[in-house]
Scaffold this motif. Structure first.
Motif, PDB file in Angstrom:
ATOM      1  N   ILE A 112       0.356  -1.550   0.403  1.00 56.78           N
ATOM      2  CA  ILE A 112       0.046  -0.122  -0.071  1.00 56.78           C
ATOM      3  C   ILE A 112       0.826   1.411   0.475  1.00 56.78           C
ATOM      4  CG2 ILE A 112      -1.677   1.548   1.169  1.00 56.78           C
ATOM      5  CD1 ILE A 112      -2.725  -1.135   2.503  1.00 56.78           C
ATOM      6  N   ASP A 113       1.684   0.507   0.575  1.00 54.30           N
ATOM      7  CA  ASP A 113       3.295   2.413   0.837  1.00 54.30           C
ATOM      8  C   ASP A 113       2.954   2.820  -0.413  1.00 54.30           C
ATOM      9  OD1 ASP A 113       2.374   2.573   3.128  1.00 54.30           O
ATOM     10  OD2 ASP A 113       4.062   1.448   4.414  1.00 54.30           O
ATOM     11  N   PHE A 114       3.768   1.510  -1.138  1.00 54.68           N
ATOM     12  CA  PHE A 114       4.884   1.319  -2.145  1.00 54.68           C
ATOM     13  C   PHE A 114       3.533   1.545  -3.380  1.00 54.68           C
ATOM     14  CE2 PHE A 114       5.454  -0.511  -6.510  1.00 54.68           C
ATOM     15  CZ  PHE A 114       6.225   0.134  -7.191  1.00 54.68           C
ATOM     16  N   LEU A 115       2.141   1.702  -3.368  1.00 49.14           N
ATOM     17  CA  LEU A 115       1.403   1.906  -4.540  1.00 49.14           C
ATOM     18  C   LEU A 115       1.066   3.819  -3.782  1.00 49.14           C
ATOM     19  CD1 LEU A 115      -1.256  -0.095  -4.562  1.00 49.14           C
ATOM     20  CD2 LEU A 115       0.302  -0.328  -6.292  1.00 49.14           C
ATOM     21  N   ASP A 116       1.056   4.292  -3.104  1.00 51.63           N
ATOM     22  CA  ASP A 116       0.957   5.634  -2.764  1.00 51.63           C
ATOM     23  C   ASP A 116       2.316   6.509  -3.578  1.00 51.63           C
ATOM     24  OD1 ASP A 116      -1.605   5.601  -1.444  1.00 51.63           O
ATOM     25  OD2 ASP A 116      -0.364   4.952   0.560  1.00 51.63           O
ATOM     26  N   GLN A 165       3.709   5.909  -5.768  1.00 50.51           N
ATOM     27  CA  GLN A 165       4.209   5.602  -7.067  1.00 50.51           C
ATOM     28  C   GLN A 165       2.989   6.680  -7.825  1.00 50.51           C
ATOM     29  OE1 GLN A 165       6.722   3.765  -9.723  1.00 50.51           O
ATOM     30  NE2 GLN A 165       7.678   3.602  -6.759  1.00 50.51           N
ATOM     31  N   ASN A 166       2.388   6.442  -6.548  1.00 48.62           N
ATOM     32  CA  ASN A 166       0.960   7.679  -7.136  1.00 48.62           C
ATOM     33  C   ASN A 166       1.294   9.352  -6.935  1.00 48.62           C
ATOM     34  OD1 ASN A 166      -1.849   8.609  -7.603  1.00 48.62           O
ATOM     35  ND2 ASN A 166      -1.955   9.190  -5.838  1.00 48.62           N
ATOM     36  N   ASP A 167       1.992   9.341  -5.952  1.00 49.11           N
ATOM     37  CA  ASP A 167       3.217  10.382  -5.220  1.00 49.11           C
ATOM     38  C   ASP A 167       3.642  10.372  -6.415  1.00 49.11           C
ATOM     39  OD1 ASP A 167       1.463  10.568  -3.297  1.00 49.11           O
ATOM     40  OD2 ASP A 167       3.482  10.211  -2.017  1.00 49.11           O
TER      41      ASP A 167
END
Length: 73
Positions: free
Chosen positions: A55-59, A61-63
């Motif tokens: 979840i942190d990784f996806l966040d 990547q979105n940032d």
């Protein structure tokens, strides 16, 4: 083995095989995610992914994509 839900649970520790099933990611996509910063745990010869780490990784990547898409001031 836990039942596959199709949702990543933050508090769950997934073996790579479980993680691939739940996330729908294949070997290539998982390698790319690891190169891009997805954290994995290694115990002996086995690797695991924490749900919260994904979840942190996806966040992150979105940032990164949001920062790349925004116009320079």
């Amino acid at each position: 083995m836990s039942q596959v839900s199709g949702q990543i649970e933050p508090q769950t520790l997934y073996s790579l095989e479980e993680f691939k099933q739940v996330s729908g990611m294949g070997n290539w996509a998982l390698r790319q995610a690891r190169k891009a910063g997805l954290k994995m745990l290694k115990i002996g010869n086995r690797k695991f992914v924490k749900g919260q780490a994904f979840i942190d990784f996806l966040d992150s990547q979105n940032d990164n994509s949001t920062n790349e898409d925004s116009p320079e001031a």
